[in-house]
Design a protein around this motif. Structure first.
Motif, PDB file in Angstrom:
ATOM      1  N   VAL A  55      -4.183   5.993  15.617  1.00 42.29           N
ATOM      2  CA  VAL A  55      -3.763   5.519  14.059  1.00 42.29           C
ATOM      3  C   VAL A  55      -4.530   4.014  13.909  1.00 42.29           C
ATOM      4  CG1 VAL A  55      -2.120   4.852  12.447  1.00 42.29           C
ATOM      5  CG2 VAL A  55      -1.659   6.654  14.001  1.00 42.29           C
ATOM      6  N   GLY A  56      -4.671   3.113  14.960  1.00 44.26           N
ATOM      7  CA  GLY A  56      -5.327   2.118  14.865  1.00 44.26           C
ATOM      8  C   GLY A  56      -7.020   2.303  15.160  1.00 44.26           C
ATOM      9  N   TYR A 245      -8.367 -10.192  16.608  1.00 50.56           N
ATOM     10  CA  TYR A 245      -8.064  -9.118  16.011  1.00 50.56           C
ATOM     11  C   TYR A 245      -7.989  -8.146  17.365  1.00 50.56           C
ATOM     12  CZ  TYR A 245      -8.547 -10.908  11.592  1.00 50.56           C
ATOM     13  OH  TYR A 245      -8.320 -11.646  10.514  1.00 50.56           O
ATOM     14  N   MET A 246      -8.598  -8.228  18.428  1.00 50.11           N
ATOM     15  CA  MET A 246      -8.438  -7.249  19.567  1.00 50.11           C
ATOM     16  C   MET A 246      -7.043  -7.511  20.261  1.00 50.11           C
ATOM     17  SD  MET A 246     -10.491  -6.643  22.978  1.00 50.11           S
ATOM     18  CE  MET A 246     -11.043  -8.573  23.186  1.00 50.11           C
ATOM     19  N   ILE A 252       0.393  -5.157  17.900  1.00 50.39           N
ATOM     20  CA  ILE A 252       0.679  -4.175  16.762  1.00 50.39           C
ATOM     21  C   ILE A 252       1.065  -2.874  17.350  1.00 50.39           C
ATOM     22  CG2 ILE A 252      -0.070  -2.998  14.500  1.00 50.39           C
ATOM     23  CD1 ILE A 252      -1.444  -5.713  13.725  1.00 50.39           C
ATOM     24  N   LEU A 253       0.141  -2.470  17.967  1.00 52.95           N
ATOM     25  CA  LEU A 253       0.434  -1.116  18.695  1.00 52.95           C
ATOM     26  C   LEU A 253       1.509  -0.945  19.830  1.00 52.95           C
ATOM     27  CD1 LEU A 253      -3.344   0.158  19.192  1.00 52.95           C
ATOM     28  CD2 LEU A 253      -1.756   0.851  17.490  1.00 52.95           C
ATOM     29  N   ILE A 254       1.968  -2.138  20.524  1.00 51.47           N
ATOM     30  CA  ILE A 254       2.863  -2.086  21.090  1.00 51.47           C
ATOM     31  C   ILE A 254       4.324  -2.077  20.552  1.00 51.47           C
ATOM     32  CG2 ILE A 254       4.132  -3.313  22.841  1.00 51.47           C
ATOM     33  CD1 ILE A 254       1.279  -4.775  23.699  1.00 51.47           C
ATOM     34  N   LEU A 255       4.303  -2.575  19.557  1.00 55.35           N
ATOM     35  CA  LEU A 255       5.843  -2.947  18.959  1.00 55.35           C
ATOM     36  C   LEU A 255       6.499  -1.485  18.410  1.00 55.35           C
ATOM     37  CD1 LEU A 255       5.195  -6.214  17.077  1.00 55.35           C
ATOM     38  CD2 LEU A 255       6.255  -5.742  19.385  1.00 55.35           C
ATOM     39  N   ILE A 372     -11.632  -1.980  20.334  1.00 55.10           N
ATOM     40  CA  ILE A 372     -11.420  -1.950  21.926  1.00 55.10           C
ATOM     41  C   ILE A 372     -10.129  -2.190  22.208  1.00 55.10           C
ATOM     42  CG2 ILE A 372     -12.091  -3.539  23.631  1.00 55.10           C
ATOM     43  CD1 ILE A 372     -14.692  -4.148  22.323  1.00 55.10           C
ATOM     44  N   GLY A 373      -9.252  -3.040  21.377  1.00 53.22           N
ATOM     45  CA  GLY A 373      -7.825  -3.250  21.539  1.00 53.22           C
ATOM     46  C   GLY A 373      -7.073  -1.795  21.532  1.00 53.22           C
ATOM     47  N   SER A 374      -7.476  -0.882  20.448  1.00 54.44           N
ATOM     48  CA  SER A 374      -6.760   0.382  20.644  1.00 54.44           C
ATOM     49  C   SER A 374      -7.119   1.193  21.834  1.00 54.44           C
ATOM     50  CB  SER A 374      -7.333   1.155  19.186  1.00 54.44           C
ATOM     51  OG  SER A 374      -6.864   0.628  18.129  1.00 54.44           O
ATOM     52  N   LEU A 375      -8.486   1.399  22.255  1.00 50.74           N
ATOM     53  CA  LEU A 375      -8.767   2.038  23.409  1.00 50.74           C
ATOM     54  C   LEU A 375      -8.197   1.241  24.550  1.00 50.74           C
ATOM     55  CD1 LEU A 375     -12.610   2.389  22.524  1.00 50.74           C
ATOM     56  CD2 LEU A 375     -11.015   4.161  22.782  1.00 50.74           C
TER      57      LEU A 375
END
Length: 422
Positions: A55-56, A245-246, A252-255, A372-375
């Protein structure tokens, strides 16, 4: 130029509320989708473990592909005109999301997420490039602090709404409630309509470079802008901005996974996202007030140190709702200290006739970092089987290593007394 000596003039207020409703929609859609694909969600397993990472990526990849075009259009066309067009497009995109949710189709809903990200990518350079056209240069820090505050209020509103909306759409097992399939789409469409209405009072603005010839290869646009930015401190500022932003994407994906980690409802899990948004808003406004009518780069290292400390504690402390909420609040306040002076520096150091392209390139960098953060999240959860709360240690490490290096390289800017009006 239509800049005003008053910070809260009609144009800036209209832009602020147009951004507010756009960010609300982004976060409602992203939040409901994240709950649906996260552990225990309606569509859990369809995208694999840590599926909210995909989704990210739907949110970030369009920014990478289209920000180069968006920056050029922001220089070549009136930024007010671009804002109205993207707000009209948002209404049609939310109708696609309405169809996806009503039909219970994950893929149509992800398509709407992609389209909304494309729309937002064209709004970004126009939005940030418009601020210096609507307010005096001495008010840039306060203007950025204010718009960041409202953006984070929007994050709060969107994320807090996402929990109850998801519960209405997909009631908890054992509940007597019937699924209301129309609720997510209706919320998105109404918010998009409000966004268009508040954007209309933005005053007419002239194009800064109406004769600009559009380069249809976005990557050559980025390369050209990066080479020019490298001649000053702009590239380092943009890279430091992107690193935020990374880290933010990871957080945001963790929560959403705290729903399972803390054994709480989607509504209560969305409160954690809201707390993070509130605290970033508080930090942003505080940074604007501390800066006054100047830019205060010395807040950047303070913000980086604070984020490192609180993310470390989030990764190591016991899983208790109150403690997690307090640590998220601390991290968010320092995140506001970090981002506001960087945003003001990007606008201040960019030349007027190239501001759109430079901000478009900076936007693309930030979303490369977000991707990169999503990956990283996907790898941490699916490949290395890390618990979601321990991924906060990666956030802390990135804040310490990446931000530390960039701050060291940005020392001439951080210590530049002329930016502080001294």
């Amino acid at each position: 130029m239509a800049s005003s000596n008053r910070l809260f003039n009609k144009g800036f207020l209209s832009l602020t509320f147009a951004q507010f409703f756009g960010a609300v929609n982004d976060n409602i859609l992203k939040g409901v989708l994240s709950f649906a694909v996260a552990s225990g969600g309606l569509w859990a397993g369809q995208l694999g473990k840590g599926g909210q990472g995909y989704v990210g990526l739907c949110l970030t990849i369009p920014f990478i592909l289209f920000s180069g075009f968006a920056g050029q259009f922001a220089d070549r066309t009136s930024k007010r005109h671009i804002t109205v067009i993207v707000k009209i497009a948002e209404i049609f995109i939310t109708l696609v999301a309405f169809a996806g949710f009503f039909l219970g189709n994950l893929w149509i809903t992800l398509l709407a997420m992609l389209l909304l990200a494309v729309q937002s990518s064209f709004f970004g350079p126009a939005k940030y490039g418009m601020i210096p056209e609507l307010v005096d240069s001495k008010q840039l820090s306060q203007a950025n602090g204010s718009i960041n505050m409202f953006t984070n209020l929007a994050v709060i509103a969107g994320t807090l709404a996402a929990g109850p909306i998801y519960t209405l759409y997909s009631p908890e097992p054992g509940s007597d409630s019937s699924a209301l399939l129309w609720v997510p789409g209706a919320a998105l469409v109404m918010t998009a309509i409000l966004g268009l209405l508040v954007a209309l009072p933005i005053p007419k603005l002239s194009a800064m470079d109406p004769d600009l010839k559009i380069n249809w290869n976005p990557f050559s646009v980025y390369w050209s802008a990066l080479k020019e930015m490298a001649n000053s401190h702009l590239l380092l500022v943009a890279t430091a901005w992107a690193s935020f932003y990374m880290i933010g994407m990871l957080a945001i994906l963790i929560l959403p996974d705290y729903r399972d980690l803390l054994q709480v409802s989607p509504t209560k899990a969305s409160v954690l996202l809201g707390i993070l948004g509130i605290s970033i808003g508080v930090g942003s406004v505080s940074a604007g007030l501390i800066s006054g009518k100047h830019i205060e780069p010395r807040l950047i290292p303070l913000g980086a140190v604070g984020m490192t400390l609180f993310f470390t504690l989030l990764g190591l402390t016991p899983l208790k709702f109150g403690l997690v909420a307090a640590l998220l609040a601390g991290a968010g306040i320092f995140a506001g200290f970090y981002i506001v002076p960087l945003q003001a520096l990007l606008q201040h150091l960019s030349p007027d006739d190239e501001r759109g392209r430079f901000l478009g390139t900076a936007n693309a960098l930030s979303f490369v970092a977000s991707s990169i953060g999503s990956l990283v999240f996907l790898l941490a959860r699916s490949r290395f089987q890390m618990d979601s709360n321990h991924v906060f240690l990666i956030c802390a490490g990135l804040a310490f290593i990446g931000s530390g290096f960039l701050i060291w390289r940005l020392k001439p800017v951080i210590t530049d007394s002329s930016l502080r009006g001294k």
